[in-house]
Design a protein around this motif. Structure first.
Motif, PDB file in Angstrom:
ATOM      1  N   VAL B  46      54.592  50.081  38.720  1.00 45.17           N
ATOM      2  CA  VAL B  46      53.325  50.074  37.973  1.00 45.17           C
ATOM      3  C   VAL B  46      52.499  48.846  38.349  1.00 45.17           C
ATOM      4  CG1 VAL B  46      52.334  49.843  35.671  1.00 45.17           C
ATOM      5  CG2 VAL B  46      54.211  51.438  36.052  1.00 45.17           C
ATOM      6  N   THR B  47      53.164  47.685  38.467  1.00 45.79           N
ATOM      7  CA  THR B  47      52.423  46.464  38.792  1.00 45.79           C
ATOM      8  C   THR B  47      51.782  46.553  40.164  1.00 45.79           C
ATOM      9  OG1 THR B  47      54.251  45.394  37.654  1.00 45.79           O
ATOM     10  CG2 THR B  47      52.562  43.976  38.571  1.00 45.79           C
ATOM     11  N   ALA B  49      50.891  49.268  41.691  1.00 45.89           N
ATOM     12  CA  ALA B  49      49.781  50.224  41.592  1.00 45.89           C
ATOM     13  C   ALA B  49      48.545  49.559  40.994  1.00 45.89           C
ATOM     14  CB  ALA B  49      50.209  51.424  40.747  1.00 45.89           C
ATOM     15  N   VAL B  50      48.754  48.829  39.893  1.00 48.45           N
ATOM     16  CA  VAL B  50      47.613  48.159  39.250  1.00 48.45           C
ATOM     17  C   VAL B  50      47.010  47.118  40.181  1.00 48.45           C
ATOM     18  CG1 VAL B  50      46.975  46.613  37.376  1.00 48.45           C
ATOM     19  CG2 VAL B  50      48.437  48.562  36.908  1.00 48.45           C
ATOM     20  N   SER B  51      47.866  46.374  40.897  1.00 52.49           N
ATOM     21  CA  SER B  51      47.331  45.321  41.767  1.00 52.49           C
ATOM     22  C   SER B  51      46.538  45.931  42.926  1.00 52.49           C
ATOM     23  CB  SER B  51      48.468  44.442  42.288  1.00 52.49           C
ATOM     24  OG  SER B  51      48.970  44.948  43.496  1.00 52.49           O
ATOM     25  N   ARG B  53      44.824  48.607  42.725  1.00 48.94           N
ATOM     26  CA  ARG B  53      43.562  49.050  42.132  1.00 48.94           C
ATOM     27  C   ARG B  53      42.613  47.863  41.951  1.00 48.94           C
ATOM     28  NH1 ARG B  53      42.166  52.887  37.993  1.00 48.94           N
ATOM     29  NH2 ARG B  53      39.898  52.958  38.183  1.00 48.94           N
ATOM     30  N   LEU B  54      43.159  46.756  41.416  1.00 44.15           N
ATOM     31  CA  LEU B  54      42.298  45.609  41.105  1.00 44.15           C
ATOM     32  C   LEU B  54      41.977  44.771  42.332  1.00 44.15           C
ATOM     33  CD1 LEU B  54      43.932  44.395  37.760  1.00 44.15           C
ATOM     34  CD2 LEU B  54      41.835  45.695  38.063  1.00 44.15           C
TER      35      LEU B  54
END
Lengths: 101, 167, 103
Positions: B46-47, B49-51, B53-54
């Motif tokens: 998840v981390t 994936a979020v990173s 994205r950001l």
């Protein structure tokens, strides 16, 4: 043995810098100079303290974990220190000046 | 966004580096205890994936690893010096402070480079950033006799090299 | 072994107390803000020492979390409050925080 000695020396140094920071806070004449004392001396004190405890840690990973705290506190102090200095400047607090000219 | 073969390569490299990086964070935070490894797999995935994205790969083009090492080394060295210096000043029998506000021109571009400069100055020997206005940096110094102008220039140089910008 | 750490923790506590009293006296509002810095460094130091003294490794996690939150809130504050003066680029958020200290 040597590790223990180094660790204790670092802990002692940490205590020294924390005290120096507090002495600076008590003695320095205005908010800007006090900020210098707190931000720099206390952070070095915390660095020494964490390094000293890391040398005594049970495992390598615990030592790394202890040392990881330091950069985080440095970031926080840097930003908060500037925030306070900036606010003091906005409030119109003029820096103390030596008057022996 | 992914077009050519080189883009795929960059993506895979980025994915690998971040996965390893966040797995290391998990390893440190749990002190090497992997009993909850399914949770670790989910958290790291998840981390990452979020990173992505950001902070998509290639969004920090100028960032240089050697420059970062140079900056970090300089920062630690100087912040230790700063701690020693301010402790000496605090413990002197007679206070030897000669504070002043200096105005220095800033050539670093606006944005992260300037923010980094003004924040880190507070931990460098004898300096404290106070205000930044129209490319002028207002710097509170503990002692006007200290070589703060040179050291601020050195710090700007390290920041510029790390972020790949002009100083 | 534990003795030296306990003494150091007490020393830090005395430091924190003296500094807090000094900060509370002011005279300016900016002086009182120094307390925020104190808890960042001295507070984290005491927590880590307590973790060793009481053999409660969970307190290291508390210290780490405290430091992490302090760093993140500092960065978030910087992004929002100084977007106009320092960060230039982010016009969208800059218009909301006209005053540098609105946040």
């Amino acid at each position: 043995m040597l590790l223990d000695l180094a660790s204790n020396l670092l802990l002692l140094a940490g205590g020294f810098f924390f005290c120096a920071g507090t002495v600076g806070l008590l003695r320095f004449p205005d908010v800007y100079t006090r900020l210098h004392a707190l931000a720099k001396a206390d952070n070095l004190g915390l660095g020494c303290l964490l390094a000293g405890l890391a040398l005594k840690a049970d495992s390598l990973v615990q030592a790394i974990k202890l040392l990881a705290i330091w950069p985080l506190v440095l970031v926080a102090s840097a930003v908060v220190g500037y925030a306070i200095a900036h606010r003091a400047d906005q409030l119109g607090i003029t820096p103390w000046q030596r008057d022996d000219r | 966004m992914i077009r050519g073969k080189s883009d795929v390569k960059i993506m895979i490299g980025c994915l690998l580096r971040r996965t390893v990086g966040f797995a290391l964070v998990w390893w440190v935070a749990t002190e090497g205890n992997f009993t909850a490894w399914p949770l670790a797999v989910i958290a790291v995935a998840v981390t990452v994936a979020v990173s992505l994205r950001l902070l998509p790969p290639g969004s920090t083009p100028g960032l240089s690893l050697s420059g970062m090492a140079g900056f970090v080394g300089y920062f630690f060295r100087q912040s230790i010096r700063g701690g020693f210096q301010v402790s000496r000043l605090a413990l002197q029998r007679q206070l030897q402070l000669r504070p002043a506000i200096l105005e220095l021109p800033v050539t670093l571009p606006t944005g992260l480079p300037r923010l980094l400069l003004i924040a880190t100055l507070g931990l460098m020997p004898g300096t404290l950033g106070v205000r930044l206005e129209d490319d002028l940096l207002y710097l509170h110094v503990l002692d006007t006799g200290l070589p703060v102008v040179e050291e601020t220039a050195q710090l700007s140089g390290h920041i510029a090299r790390m972020l790949g910008v002009n100083r | 072994m534990i003795g030296s750490e306990l003494l150091l923790a007490l020393l830090l506590l005395v430091n924190l107390g003296a500094a807090l009293v000094r900060a509370a006296q002011g005279p300016t509002a900016a002086d009182r803000m120094l307390a925020a810095l104190l808890f960042g460094s001295t507070g984290v130091g005491i927590l880590v020492l307590l973790a060793v003294i009481q053999q409660t490794p969970a307190l290291i996690d508390v210290a780490l979390t405290l430091a992490l939150l302090a760093a993140i809130s500092g960065i978030a504050f910087a992004q929002r409050a100084w977007s106009q003066a320092v960060l230039g680029r982010r016009r969208g958020t800059a218009s909301k925080t006209e005053d540098g200290d609105a946040a």
